[in-house]
Design a protein around this motif. Structure first.
Motif: not given
Length: 440
Positions: A61-62, A71, A214, A217-218, A225
């Protein structure tokens, strides 16, 4: 002669409870999967894999330009793709390996429908073109369809297993975030039945599954995200088969003529529809299998009608449950049985033929709403379909002998899109009306 042919067809359809038919369809799926995918979407999926190679899975996501999915969808593509590219450089084989999760989901849905609701119900699933198109272009919709089916089944059982229901629904939502309100249905049922212990288990399990997937990733990049999974969708213009996209088609794809509020107009209507929907569910006194299947389907179809993004592939989410419903012993569903199959062919085959295919014949362009820009139709097809496929010979043939016909279709693409969008949404609304009034 005709009776002998019918007997042979019947034998293929029913031999070993559909096993021969399933085998033939899998041969078809495996042999055709190597030839195509939708390059427009897959190019972003390929970028995910590159980011994972360079930085690790948590940085998708970055660093990836567009990741409009939760995800689980990312993992579903990236893991098979990294495996495929580690063992071969052959694009056809890579495509096949990438599509194996989709083909597996397709088969599991067939097996479930056959074992729980009979071979005839499973035949309806096989006769609908949408699942095949989802595999052909590579979209994730077969996976949430499978988990929605399993969640509805678990919720409909007498014991209503809260843990399995929570896991299945969480996985479905982690593919398509618009499905999140389905999670409220078990909450209402457990609360109304005063099964508070099961309610707590359901909530805890759902939160646990969502958090495990989640949170990593968050934590890495919260803004990236949230923006890519949620805020990106709020800024999109209406598209595909959405009723909100009709003004765009009538303006011949000139989005600058659309009012700015059109990107948000659907939301208050959807909120009102959700309130009315859940008010109805709260008033229900019994929650047996038909009722649960019925309201799962109504939620999905209602969402598709009102949403500003209505892709044909999204219909896959409802198709397994809808196959169960229309195969019930109810004469009022005779028309729905026909439409279940016919509409999929009309929207899945004829619609692209008079738009994307017509544009490729005359070297035209198609407007991609997500990018607010035009792409060469032929360029898109050349990068999506293997050059050995017959479609290119067909394009050349039509260009030589029927150029004027396809030029007219190309010039009228906005009208065609409007007609097919209206037809599709009429089908969704008609289906809601029929099952609401006559099922169970």
């Amino acid at each position: 002669m005709g009776s002998k042919i019918a007997e042979k067809i019947s034998m293929v359809l029913t031999y070993r409870n559909g096993l021969l038919l399933l085998l033939l369809i899998n041969i078809f799926l495996l042999s055709t999967s190597i030839f195509s995918w939708n390059y427009y979407d897959v190019r972003y999926f390929l970028e995910w894999a590159k980011v994972v190679r360079d930085h690790g899975i948590l940085y998708v996501y970055k660093y990836a330009r567009k990741v409009a999915y939760p995800p689980i969808a990312v993992l579903t593509f990236v893991l098979p793709h990294l495996l495929a590219t580690s063992i071969t450089t052959s694009l056809p084989i890579i495509r096949l390996i990438d599509k194996l999760p989709l083909i597996l989901a397709f088969n599991l849905i067939f097996i479930f429908l056959r074992n729980k609701h009979g071979l005839k119900t499973a035949h309806y699933w096989l006769a609908n073109t949408v699942p095949y198109l989802v595999i052909m272009v590579y979209q994730f919709d077969l996976l949430p369809a499978l988990f929605i089916l399993l969640a509805a089944y678990e919720l409909a059982k007498p014991d209503r297993d809260p843990l399995k229901t929570a896991v299945y629904l969480s996985l479905a939502i982690l593919y398509k975030q618009i499905l999140v309100f389905l999670a409220l249905i078990p909450l209402i049922i457990y609360y109304k039945e005063k099964r508070f212990r099961d309610l707590k288990k359901y909530v805890a399990a759902g939160i646990a599954v969502a958090s495990i997937v989640i949170l990593p990733f968050l934590i890495v990049d919260p803004y990236a995200f949230i923006y890519k999974v949620l805020l990106y969708h709020s800024q999109r213009y209406p598209q595909e088969l959405s009723l909100w996209a009709i003004p765009l088609y009538l303006y011949n794809y000139d989005y600058t003529r659309l009012p700015s509020w059109i990107t948000d107009a659907w939301l208050p209507i959807y909120v009102v529809a959700l309130i009315l929907y859940f008010m109805k569910i709260i008033k229900i006194n019994r929650f047996d299998e038909p009722i649960i299947y019925k309201y799962f389907v109504i939620y999905i179809l209602m969402t598709l009608i009102i949403s500003k993004v209505n892709n044909l592939g999204y219909l896959t989410w409802a198709l397994p449950l809808l196959a169960i419903i229309i195969n019930s012993k109810n004469n009022m569903f005779d028309g729905l049985r026909f439409l279940y199959i016919a509409v999929s062919w009309i929207e899945g085959i004829l619609y692209p033929f008079v738009t994307l295919f017509a544009a490729s014949v005359v070297y035209g362009s198609v407007f991609i709403v997500e990018d607010l820009s035009y792409y060469s139709a032929l360029w898109s097809i050349e990068r999506s379909i293997d050059r050995t496929m017959f479609v290119f010979s067909l394009i050349d043939y039509m260009r030589v002998y029927f150029y004027n016909v396809f030029e007219a279709l190309y010039r009228g693409m906005g009208i065609s899109a409007t007609i097919y969008t209206l037809l599709y949404n009429w089908y969704l609304a008609h289906t809601i009306y029929k099952i609401y009034k006559y099922y169970p």
